[in-house]
Motif scaffolding. Structure first.
Motif, PDB file in Angstrom:
ATOM      1  N   TYR A  63      41.415   2.404 -26.294  1.00  0.00           N
ATOM      2  CA  TYR A  63      40.440   1.593 -27.031  1.00  0.00           C
ATOM      3  C   TYR A  63      39.845   2.325 -28.235  1.00  0.00           C
ATOM      4  CZ  TYR A  63      40.326  -1.993 -23.368  1.00  0.00           C
ATOM      5  OH  TYR A  63      40.655  -2.991 -22.489  1.00  0.00           O
ATOM      6  N   GLU A  64      40.031   3.628 -28.282  1.00  0.00           N
ATOM      7  CA  GLU A  64      39.479   4.463 -29.346  1.00  0.00           C
ATOM      8  C   GLU A  64      37.963   4.305 -29.455  1.00  0.00           C
ATOM      9  OE1 GLU A  64      41.728   3.606 -32.898  1.00  0.00           O
ATOM     10  OE2 GLU A  64      43.486   4.671 -32.135  1.00  0.00           O
ATOM     11  N   SER A  65      37.329   4.168 -28.314  1.00  0.00           N
ATOM     12  CA  SER A  65      35.868   4.107 -28.251  1.00  0.00           C
ATOM     13  C   SER A  65      35.430   4.505 -26.840  1.00  0.00           C
ATOM     14  CB  SER A  65      35.344   2.713 -28.601  1.00  0.00           C
ATOM     15  OG  SER A  65      35.767   1.773 -27.647  1.00  0.00           O
ATOM     16  N   GLU A  66      34.155   4.810 -26.723  1.00  0.00           N
ATOM     17  CA  GLU A  66      33.621   5.261 -25.439  1.00  0.00           C
ATOM     18  C   GLU A  66      33.518   4.101 -24.452  1.00  0.00           C
ATOM     19  OE1 GLU A  66      29.713   7.531 -23.604  1.00  0.00           O
ATOM     20  OE2 GLU A  66      29.836   7.178 -25.755  1.00  0.00           O
ATOM     21  N   ILE A  67      33.914   4.371 -23.228  1.00  0.00           N
ATOM     22  CA  ILE A  67      33.762   3.413 -22.139  1.00  0.00           C
ATOM     23  C   ILE A  67      32.585   3.900 -21.299  1.00  0.00           C
ATOM     24  CG2 ILE A  67      34.840   2.357 -20.117  1.00  0.00           C
ATOM     25  CD1 ILE A  67      36.312   1.687 -22.743  1.00  0.00           C
ATOM     26  N   HIS A  68      31.557   3.098 -21.216  1.00  0.00           N
ATOM     27  CA  HIS A  68      30.363   3.490 -20.470  1.00  0.00           C
ATOM     28  C   HIS A  68      30.555   3.260 -18.973  1.00  0.00           C
ATOM     29  CE1 HIS A  68      28.075   4.172 -24.105  1.00  0.00           C
ATOM     30  NE2 HIS A  68      28.605   3.056 -24.586  1.00  0.00           N
ATOM     31  N   HIS A  69      29.913   4.119 -18.189  1.00  0.00           N
ATOM     32  CA  HIS A  69      29.997   4.010 -16.725  1.00  0.00           C
ATOM     33  C   HIS A  69      29.565   2.629 -16.250  1.00  0.00           C
ATOM     34  CE1 HIS A  69      30.874   8.251 -15.972  1.00  0.00           C
ATOM     35  NE2 HIS A  69      30.050   8.516 -16.968  1.00  0.00           N
ATOM     36  N   GLY A  70      28.574   2.057 -16.918  1.00  0.00           N
ATOM     37  CA  GLY A  70      28.073   0.739 -16.538  1.00  0.00           C
ATOM     38  C   GLY A  70      29.078  -0.376 -16.754  1.00  0.00           C
ATOM     39  N   ARG A  71      30.102  -0.108 -17.507  1.00  0.00           N
ATOM     40  CA  ARG A  71      31.198  -1.072 -17.690  1.00  0.00           C
ATOM     41  C   ARG A  71      32.362  -0.730 -16.763  1.00  0.00           C
ATOM     42  NH1 ARG A  71      34.887  -2.126 -23.083  1.00  0.00           N
ATOM     43  NH2 ARG A  71      35.798  -4.080 -22.359  1.00  0.00           N
ATOM     44  N   LEU A  72      32.663   0.545 -16.639  1.00  0.00           N
ATOM     45  CA  LEU A  72      33.826   0.989 -15.884  1.00  0.00           C
ATOM     46  C   LEU A  72      33.718   0.684 -14.396  1.00  0.00           C
ATOM     47  CD1 LEU A  72      36.520   2.642 -15.867  1.00  0.00           C
ATOM     48  CD2 LEU A  72      35.090   4.641 -15.382  1.00  0.00           C
ATOM     49  N   TYR A  73      32.683   1.218 -13.770  1.00  0.00           N
ATOM     50  CA  TYR A  73      32.624   1.162 -12.309  1.00  0.00           C
ATOM     51  C   TYR A  73      32.407  -0.235 -11.735  1.00  0.00           C
ATOM     52  CZ  TYR A  73      33.170   6.132 -12.510  1.00  0.00           C
ATOM     53  OH  TYR A  73      33.684   7.375 -12.756  1.00  0.00           O
ATOM     54  N   PRO A  74      31.582  -1.079 -12.343  1.00  0.00           N
ATOM     55  CA  PRO A  74      31.495  -2.448 -11.820  1.00  0.00           C
ATOM     56  C   PRO A  74      32.831  -3.194 -11.908  1.00  0.00           C
ATOM     57  CG  PRO A  74      29.589  -1.983 -13.188  1.00  0.00           C
ATOM     58  CD  PRO A  74      30.553  -0.830 -13.362  1.00  0.00           C
ATOM     59  N   ASN A  75      33.598  -2.937 -12.952  1.00  0.00           N
ATOM     60  CA  ASN A  75      34.903  -3.593 -13.077  1.00  0.00           C
ATOM     61  C   ASN A  75      35.910  -3.032 -12.082  1.00  0.00           C
ATOM     62  OD1 ASN A  75      35.041  -5.719 -15.303  1.00  0.00           O
ATOM     63  ND2 ASN A  75      33.831  -4.101 -16.245  1.00  0.00           N
ATOM     64  N   LEU A  76      35.863  -1.730 -11.819  1.00  0.00           N
ATOM     65  CA  LEU A  76      36.711  -1.171 -10.761  1.00  0.00           C
ATOM     66  C   LEU A  76      36.333  -1.786  -9.415  1.00  0.00           C
ATOM     67  CD1 LEU A  76      36.855   2.593 -11.816  1.00  0.00           C
ATOM     68  CD2 LEU A  76      38.807   1.032 -11.659  1.00  0.00           C
ATOM     69  N   ASP A  77      35.041  -1.924  -9.163  1.00  0.00           N
ATOM     70  CA  ASP A  77      34.594  -2.537  -7.905  1.00  0.00           C
ATOM     71  C   ASP A  77      35.064  -3.985  -7.792  1.00  0.00           C
ATOM     72  OD1 ASP A  77      33.375  -0.210  -7.034  1.00  0.00           O
ATOM     73  OD2 ASP A  77      31.377  -0.803  -7.735  1.00  0.00           O
ATOM     74  N   THR A  78      35.087  -4.704  -8.902  1.00  0.00           N
ATOM     75  CA  THR A  78      35.602  -6.078  -8.891  1.00  0.00           C
ATOM     76  C   THR A  78      37.067  -6.101  -8.468  1.00  0.00           C
ATOM     77  OG1 THR A  78      34.042  -6.827 -10.573  1.00  0.00           O
ATOM     78  CG2 THR A  78      36.068  -8.112 -10.340  1.00  0.00           C
ATOM     79  N   LEU A  79      37.851  -5.165  -8.986  1.00  0.00           N
ATOM     80  CA  LEU A  79      39.269  -5.092  -8.617  1.00  0.00           C
ATOM     81  C   LEU A  79      39.438  -4.732  -7.146  1.00  0.00           C
ATOM     82  CD1 LEU A  79      40.712  -3.380 -11.810  1.00  0.00           C
ATOM     83  CD2 LEU A  79      40.797  -5.798 -11.189  1.00  0.00           C
ATOM     84  N   VAL A  80      38.552  -3.897  -6.634  1.00  0.00           N
ATOM     85  CA  VAL A  80      38.569  -3.575  -5.200  1.00  0.00           C
ATOM     86  C   VAL A  80      38.227  -4.832  -4.407  1.00  0.00           C
ATOM     87  CG1 VAL A  80      37.419  -2.249  -3.376  1.00  0.00           C
ATOM     88  CG2 VAL A  80      38.066  -1.116  -5.519  1.00  0.00           C
ATOM     89  N   ASP A  81      37.180  -5.540  -4.809  1.00  0.00           N
ATOM     90  CA  ASP A  81      36.749  -6.758  -4.109  1.00  0.00           C
ATOM     91  C   ASP A  81      37.835  -7.828  -4.108  1.00  0.00           C
ATOM     92  OD1 ASP A  81      34.298  -5.544  -3.662  1.00  0.00           O
ATOM     93  OD2 ASP A  81      33.266  -6.647  -5.270  1.00  0.00           O
ATOM     94  N   LYS A  82      38.638  -7.884  -5.165  1.00  0.00           N
ATOM     95  CA  LYS A  82      39.719  -8.866  -5.255  1.00  0.00           C
ATOM     96  C   LYS A  82      40.974  -8.428  -4.498  1.00  0.00           C
ATOM     97  CE  LYS A  82      38.400 -10.975  -9.645  1.00  0.00           C
ATOM     98  NZ  LYS A  82      38.371 -12.368  -9.222  1.00  0.00           N
ATOM     99  N   GLY A  83      40.946  -7.217  -3.933  1.00  0.00           N
ATOM    100  CA  GLY A  83      42.080  -6.742  -3.160  1.00  0.00           C
ATOM    101  C   GLY A  83      43.212  -6.175  -3.990  1.00  0.00           C
ATOM    102  N   LEU A  84      42.947  -5.871  -5.259  1.00  0.00           N
ATOM    103  CA  LEU A  84      43.990  -5.335  -6.136  1.00  0.00           C
ATOM    104  C   LEU A  84      44.001  -3.813  -6.149  1.00  0.00           C
ATOM    105  CD1 LEU A  84      43.422  -7.838  -9.067  1.00  0.00           C
ATOM    106  CD2 LEU A  84      45.168  -7.942  -7.284  1.00  0.00           C
ATOM    107  N   LEU A  85      42.868  -3.208  -5.846  1.00  0.00           N
ATOM    108  CA  LEU A  85      42.740  -1.752  -5.743  1.00  0.00           C
ATOM    109  C   LEU A  85      42.097  -1.399  -4.413  1.00  0.00           C
ATOM    110  CD1 LEU A  85      41.240  -0.626  -9.200  1.00  0.00           C
ATOM    111  CD2 LEU A  85      43.634  -0.545  -8.487  1.00  0.00           C
ATOM    112  N   GLU A  86      42.425  -0.203  -3.936  1.00  0.00           N
ATOM    113  CA  GLU A  86      41.723   0.398  -2.807  1.00  0.00           C
ATOM    114  C   GLU A  86      40.911   1.556  -3.354  1.00  0.00           C
ATOM    115  OE1 GLU A  86      44.847   1.703  -0.248  1.00  0.00           O
ATOM    116  OE2 GLU A  86      44.927  -0.194   0.822  1.00  0.00           O
ATOM    117  N   LYS A  87      39.760   1.786  -2.752  1.00  0.00           N
ATOM    118  CA  LYS A  87      38.879   2.859  -3.196  1.00  0.00           C
ATOM    119  C   LYS A  87      38.698   3.833  -2.043  1.00  0.00           C
ATOM    120  CE  LYS A  87      34.029   3.096  -4.639  1.00  0.00           C
ATOM    121  NZ  LYS A  87      32.910   2.213  -5.045  1.00  0.00           N
ATOM    122  N   GLY A  88      38.915   5.106  -2.339  1.00  0.00           N
ATOM    123  CA  GLY A  88      38.725   6.154  -1.343  1.00  0.00           C
ATOM    124  C   GLY A  88      37.941   7.300  -1.947  1.00  0.00           C
ATOM    125  N   GLU A  89      37.692   8.302  -1.143  1.00  0.00           N
ATOM    126  CA  GLU A  89      36.949   9.463  -1.627  1.00  0.00           C
ATOM    127  C   GLU A  89      37.845  10.676  -1.759  1.00  0.00           C
ATOM    128  OE1 GLU A  89      33.519  10.470   0.651  1.00  0.00           O
ATOM    129  OE2 GLU A  89      32.493   8.594   0.201  1.00  0.00           O
TER     130      GLU A  89
END
Length: 95
Positions: free
Chosen positions: A34-60
């Protein structure tokens, strides 16, 4: 896949392409694209959405770092999307 935003699709694609996809690595890849900064407030909620939709798994990875993996469903969705795209752009790219 049709109900994802473009940013969410990009997150899914980048996650699928990284060896150890954790938040910071995904963020850096997208910032390069994107040639610009991606803020945490945009990144992590969208990753969580993908987890909620069953497209990603999240682990530690450790207490501070989450890792993400594309699920079987996520892989099927990526395949279906690429097939759909191919019917429109393959001829263009062959020229």
């Amino acid at each position: 896949m049709y109900d994802l935003t473009g940013f969410q699709r990009d997150l899914l694609y980048v996650t699928a392409g990284l060896d150890e996809p954790h938040g910071l690595a995904i963020k850096e890849e997208l910032e390069d694209y994107y040639e610009s900064e991606i803020h945490h407030g945009r990144l992590y909620p969208n990753l969580d959405t993908l987890v909620d939709k069953g497209l990603l798994e999240k682990g530690e990875m450790d207490r501070r770092t989450n890792v993400y993996a594309v699920t079987r469903r996520g892989r099927r969705e990526i395949e279906a999307r690429r097939d759909w795209e191919a019917q429109y752009v393959d001829d263009l790219l062959a020229e």
